[in-house]
Scaffold this motif. Structure first.
Motif, PDB file in Angstrom:
ATOM      1  N   GLY A 332      47.698  44.347  -8.657  1.00 11.75           N
ATOM      2  CA  GLY A 332      46.968  43.317  -7.933  1.00 11.75           C
ATOM      3  C   GLY A 332      46.553  43.741  -6.539  1.00 11.75           C
ATOM      4  O   GLY A 332      46.347  42.875  -5.670  1.00 11.75           O
ATOM      5  N   VAL A 333      46.397  45.026  -6.276  1.00  8.98           N
ATOM      6  CA  VAL A 333      46.070  45.548  -4.951  1.00  8.98           C
ATOM      7  C   VAL A 333      44.614  45.978  -4.930  1.00  8.98           C
ATOM      8  O   VAL A 333      44.134  46.629  -5.865  1.00  8.98           O
ATOM      9  N   ILE A 334      43.908  45.627  -3.861  1.00  6.07           N
ATOM     10  CA  ILE A 334      42.524  46.048  -3.647  1.00  6.07           C
ATOM     11  C   ILE A 334      42.542  47.195  -2.642  1.00  6.07           C
ATOM     12  O   ILE A 334      43.040  47.034  -1.524  1.00  6.07           O
ATOM     13  N   LYS A 335      42.024  48.364  -3.052  1.00  4.37           N
ATOM     14  CA  LYS A 335      42.012  49.556  -2.209  1.00  4.37           C
ATOM     15  C   LYS A 335      40.591  49.788  -1.705  1.00  4.37           C
ATOM     16  O   LYS A 335      39.646  49.749  -2.480  1.00  4.37           O
ATOM     17  N   MET A 336      40.479  50.061  -0.412  1.00  3.42           N
ATOM     18  CA  MET A 336      39.166  50.215   0.215  1.00  3.42           C
ATOM     19  C   MET A 336      39.169  51.484   1.058  1.00  3.42           C
ATOM     20  O   MET A 336      40.132  51.764   1.788  1.00  3.42           O
ATOM     21  N   GLU A 337      38.087  52.253   0.958  1.00  4.19           N
ATOM     22  CA  GLU A 337      37.901  53.477   1.733  1.00  4.19           C
ATOM     23  C   GLU A 337      36.519  53.440   2.379  1.00  4.19           C
ATOM     24  O   GLU A 337      35.513  53.270   1.686  1.00  4.19           O
ATOM     25  N   ILE A 338      36.491  53.599   3.699  1.00  2.00           N
ATOM     26  CA  ILE A 338      35.250  53.551   4.480  1.00  2.00           C
ATOM     27  C   ILE A 338      35.027  54.927   5.085  1.00  2.00           C
ATOM     28  O   ILE A 338      35.944  55.516   5.667  1.00  2.00           O
ATOM     29  N   MET A 339      33.792  55.443   4.970  1.00  4.26           N
ATOM     30  CA  MET A 339      33.436  56.742   5.537  1.00  4.26           C
ATOM     31  C   MET A 339      32.356  56.557   6.596  1.00  4.26           C
ATOM     32  O   MET A 339      31.375  55.829   6.366  1.00  4.26           O
ATOM     33  N   ALA A 340      32.554  57.204   7.727  1.00  4.38           N
ATOM     34  CA  ALA A 340      31.594  57.135   8.823  1.00  4.38           C
ATOM     35  C   ALA A 340      31.677  58.427   9.612  1.00  4.38           C
ATOM     36  O   ALA A 340      32.652  59.194   9.508  1.00  4.38           O
ATOM     37  N   ALA A 341      30.649  58.663  10.451  1.00  2.00           N
ATOM     38  CA  ALA A 341      30.624  59.880  11.255  1.00  2.00           C
ATOM     39  C   ALA A 341      31.594  59.826  12.415  1.00  2.00           C
ATOM     40  O   ALA A 341      31.928  60.868  12.995  1.00  2.00           O
ATOM     41  N   ASP A 342      32.062  58.638  12.797  1.00  2.00           N
ATOM     42  CA  ASP A 342      33.002  58.459  13.899  1.00  2.00           C
ATOM     43  C   ASP A 342      34.239  57.740  13.361  1.00  2.00           C
ATOM     44  O   ASP A 342      34.116  56.715  12.671  1.00  2.00           O
ATOM     45  N   PRO A 343      35.455  58.230  13.629  1.00  2.49           N
ATOM     46  CA  PRO A 343      36.642  57.560  13.080  1.00  2.49           C
ATOM     47  C   PRO A 343      36.822  56.143  13.611  1.00  2.49           C
ATOM     48  O   PRO A 343      37.280  55.263  12.880  1.00  2.49           O
ATOM     49  N   GLN A 344      36.471  55.882  14.871  1.00  7.22           N
ATOM     50  CA  GLN A 344      36.604  54.530  15.411  1.00  7.22           C
ATOM     51  C   GLN A 344      35.628  53.575  14.728  1.00  7.22           C
ATOM     52  O   GLN A 344      35.960  52.422  14.437  1.00  7.22           O
ATOM     53  N   VAL A 345      34.424  54.049  14.471  1.00  6.20           N
ATOM     54  CA  VAL A 345      33.444  53.207  13.790  1.00  6.20           C
ATOM     55  C   VAL A 345      33.902  52.908  12.363  1.00  6.20           C
ATOM     56  O   VAL A 345      33.749  51.779  11.878  1.00  6.20           O
ATOM     57  N   ALA A 346      34.489  53.888  11.701  1.00  9.77           N
ATOM     58  CA  ALA A 346      35.014  53.640  10.361  1.00  9.77           C
ATOM     59  C   ALA A 346      36.115  52.596  10.376  1.00  9.77           C
ATOM     60  O   ALA A 346      36.194  51.731   9.487  1.00  9.77           O
ATOM     61  N   THR A 347      36.968  52.623  11.409  1.00  8.93           N
ATOM     62  CA  THR A 347      38.030  51.611  11.527  1.00  8.93           C
ATOM     63  C   THR A 347      37.431  50.230  11.771  1.00  8.93           C
ATOM     64  O   THR A 347      37.895  49.228  11.201  1.00  8.93           O
ATOM     65  N   GLU A 348      36.385  50.142  12.604  1.00  8.41           N
ATOM     66  CA  GLU A 348      35.741  48.852  12.849  1.00  8.41           C
ATOM     67  C   GLU A 348      35.099  48.301  11.580  1.00  8.41           C
ATOM     68  O   GLU A 348      35.204  47.099  11.288  1.00  8.41           O
ATOM     69  N   PHE A 349      34.469  49.171  10.815  1.00 10.89           N
ATOM     70  CA  PHE A 349      33.880  48.730   9.544  1.00 10.89           C
ATOM     71  C   PHE A 349      34.959  48.176   8.614  1.00 10.89           C
ATOM     72  O   PHE A 349      34.783  47.126   7.976  1.00 10.89           O
ATOM     73  N   SER A 350      36.091  48.853   8.526  1.00 15.66           N
ATOM     74  CA  SER A 350      37.160  48.428   7.637  1.00 15.66           C
ATOM     75  C   SER A 350      37.738  47.081   8.067  1.00 15.66           C
ATOM     76  O   SER A 350      37.959  46.184   7.241  1.00 15.66           O
ATOM     77  N   GLU A 351      37.997  46.904   9.353  1.00 16.16           N
ATOM     78  CA  GLU A 351      38.541  45.631   9.830  1.00 16.16           C
ATOM     79  C   GLU A 351      37.554  44.481   9.612  1.00 16.16           C
ATOM     80  O   GLU A 351      37.952  43.368   9.241  1.00 16.16           O
ATOM     81  N   ALA A 352      36.260  44.750   9.821  1.00 19.13           N
ATOM     82  CA  ALA A 352      35.265  43.695   9.603  1.00 19.13           C
ATOM     83  C   ALA A 352      35.215  43.289   8.132  1.00 19.13           C
ATOM     84  O   ALA A 352      35.167  42.092   7.801  1.00 19.13           O
ATOM     85  N   LEU A 353      35.255  44.242   7.230  1.00 21.29           N
ATOM     86  CA  LEU A 353      35.221  43.909   5.806  1.00 21.29           C
ATOM     87  C   LEU A 353      36.477  43.166   5.361  1.00 21.29           C
ATOM     88  O   LEU A 353      36.411  42.271   4.507  1.00 21.29           O
ATOM     89  N   ILE A 354      37.627  43.509   5.926  1.00 25.72           N
ATOM     90  CA  ILE A 354      38.847  42.765   5.599  1.00 25.72           C
ATOM     91  C   ILE A 354      38.730  41.314   6.062  1.00 25.72           C
ATOM     92  O   ILE A 354      39.165  40.379   5.368  1.00 25.72           O
TER      93      ILE A 354
END
Length: 566
Positions: A332-354
């Protein structure tokens, strides 16, 4: 099959006197040569050694045979004595016999000896005579020259009468070797060698063509792909996170035995996964964080970069490549992986989608909670109206019977009847006591009889009231039954009203709280090293893909060529 020679040897001994008769010895059977073949090198070596021993230059002169010592008084022995040449020839024949020559070799030696005009007494003697002449009977040239001489042909001889051996001829410069080969075996070997060279050249040509095609269609594209992955591709940083959806209540369409399992929230998880992979989530992410602007920057390679002012479809294609979301139904776990050119931007994308996923989970149960509150309020209104109707019916019944409690009235009548019956019995007993006297008191007797009469009349009246109250449509018993039914209905409506109130309170409590919870088990963390592209893996994959495409095209072309040619 070689027939072993069975020649007989006759030894002729000459006496010392010229006129002495020639004695013929008994015929002796020549020993059969050894049937076991010997290697050519061994036979040649043995023949070479024996030839050296029997050459004319190495033959010793006639030597006296050793004789046994004689005693002084003994008489001299008489008899024929063989010459030194005969003894030497016998010794040489015995040595040749020990060589183990085959029957074919012995016959060949006899033919060579006959060709050179010799008269051997046996095959072994032919070998001996040829070696004495300096001729090797087993040489290849001698075997090839074995032809039947014509009549009158004489072998060339020198001045001493010996057979002249072939000599080397000095060729002049103008003379050239013949291009035609007299030996068919050599010609065949040369032709086979020529064919082998042509096959080898053709094979080398095909290999070079194959290598050139592989280099053009497989190696060169693989090198270009490797150059892109190693030198051109922009490194992408990956941020991974995991979250799951928990259920708060045990109701709904899910069975009770699945309430605590991941299957209870599988539909909600799949709905959230579909929403995060939709174009709506991409547009919302672009509006909040700037998805298009990040991938339109100039520091990203042309293959992964978006053009200026890209369309939503182009951005959505890139969004699906850089946002990977998977659902594990067993956990029952949803796994998500976000790729971006900047690690901070990838973290922001992930938090926004959550955050978008959590809002979606809340909205999935919002309508259900609103409907529950509305249904509870309507149920409460219906319960209150029903209780009011039941209460009004009870009041009307009580007003129609002029009695609040018909049962109490009947009980009162029964009590009065019982009381008056007791008083009547007492009066009857007093009257009987008065009448038992011989001279009763008339006044007391009349008073007792009057009381008894009055009590009986009262009891008759009370009994009539009691009968009228318990029988008929308007009797107290009928009215009491109707009142009891109305009271029971009123009690039921009261219970329903109480249940409606509890349901409304529970619905309002559930509406104020969440029915589904989204819990983040793995929070997104910015990575320090790029995760993509995987240079070696991608290059190897490109090599396999190009190789597979080339192999498929080659097989298809060969099959079509075979079909066309057939």
């Amino acid at each position: 099959m070689t027939t072993k020679p069975k020649a007989k040897k006759f030894r002729i001994r000459r006496s010392e006197a010229p006129d002495a008769p020639i004695e013929r010895t008994q015929p002796q059977t020549v020993a059969k040569p050894d049937s076991q073949p010997r290697p050519p090198a061994a036979r040649g070596g043995a023949a070479q050694a024996i030839a050296e021993q029997v050459t004319p230059h190495s033959q010793p002169g006639p030597a006296p045979r050793p004789s046994a010592p004689q005693s002084p008084g003994a008489a001299p022995m008489a008899g024929q004595v063989s010459s030194a040449a005969q003894v030497s020839s016998e010794t040489d024949i015995d040595a040749i016999r020990q060589e183990g020559l085959t029957g074919r070799q012995l016959r060949m030696a006899r033919r060579v000896a006959q060709k050179h005009g010799l008269a051997p007494t046996s095959d072994f003697d032919a070998v001996r005579l040829l070696r004495v002449k300096g001729i090797d009977p087993f040489q290849r040239t001698n075997m090839l020259e074995l032809v039947k001489p014509q009549e009158g042909d004489v072998a060339p001889q020198n001045g001493d009468g010996k057979v002249q051996l072939p000599q080397t001829v000095q060729l002049e410069k103008k003379q050239l070797p013949s291009t035609e080969m007299a030996n068919p075996a050599e010609r065949r070997a040369n032709e086979i060698m020529k064919i082998q060279k042509e096959l080898a050249a053709r094979r080398r040509k095909k290999q070079m063509l194959l290598l050139s095609r592989l280099a053009a269609f497989v190696l060169l594209p693989t090198l270009l792909a490797g150059y892109y992955f190693y030198a051109v591709a922009t490194p992408m940083f990956s941020t991974k996170s995991e979250f799951l959806i928990l259920k708060n209540d045990g109701g709904g369409a899910t069975p009770g035995f699945l309430a605590g399992s991941p299957f209870a929230t599988a539909q909600d998880a799949i709905a959230v996964q579909s929403y995060l992979q939709s174009k709506d989530a991409m547009l919302r992410l672009d509006a909040d964080v700037g998805f298009k602007s990040h991938f339109s920057a100039t520091d990203i390679d042309p293959i992964q970069r978006l053009e200026e002012n890209p369309s939503n479809e182009e951005a959505y294609k890139l969004y699906k490549r850089h946002v990977e979301i998977g659902f594990d139904p067993t956990e029952g776990v949803i796994k998500m992986e976000i790729m971006a050119a900047d690690p901070q931007v990838a973290t922001e994308f992930s938090e926004a989608l959550i955050g978008y996923a959590e809002e979606r989970v809340d909205n999935l149960s919002l309508r259900k909670r609103s409907n529950a509150v509305r249904d509870a309020e309507q149920g409460l209104i219906d319960a209150e109206q029903s209780r009011r109707d039941a209460q009004e019916k009870l009041v009307r019944l009580q007003q129609d019977t002029n009695a609040v409690d018909p049962d109490a009235q009947i009980a009162a009548l029964r009590s009065q009847i019982n009381t008056y019956e007791l008083q009547l019995q007492e009066k009857k007993l007093q009257l009987q006591a008065l009448l038992d006297n011989t001279r009763p008191n008339r006044a007391k007797v009349d008073g007792a009889r009057g009381d008894i009469r009055r009590l009986e009349a009262l009891l008759v009246e009370l009994n009539s009231k009691m009968v009228s109250a318990t029988t008929g449509e308007n009797s107290l018993a009928e009215k009491a039954a109707q009142i009891k039914l109305a009271q029971a209905d009123l009690a039921t409506r009261d219970l329903m009203l109480q249940t409606s109130l509890q349901t409304l309170e529970q619905a309002r409590r559930d509406a104020s709280s969440q029915a589904r919870y989204l819990t983040t088990s793995v929070k997104p963390v910015a990575s320090e090293d790029p995760s993509y592209p995987r240079k070696f893996e991608n290059t190897a994959l490109a090599f396999l893909i190009f190789g597979g495409i080339y192999l498929m095209i080659s097989l298809t072309a060969s099959i079509l060529r075979e079909q066309v040619s057939s």
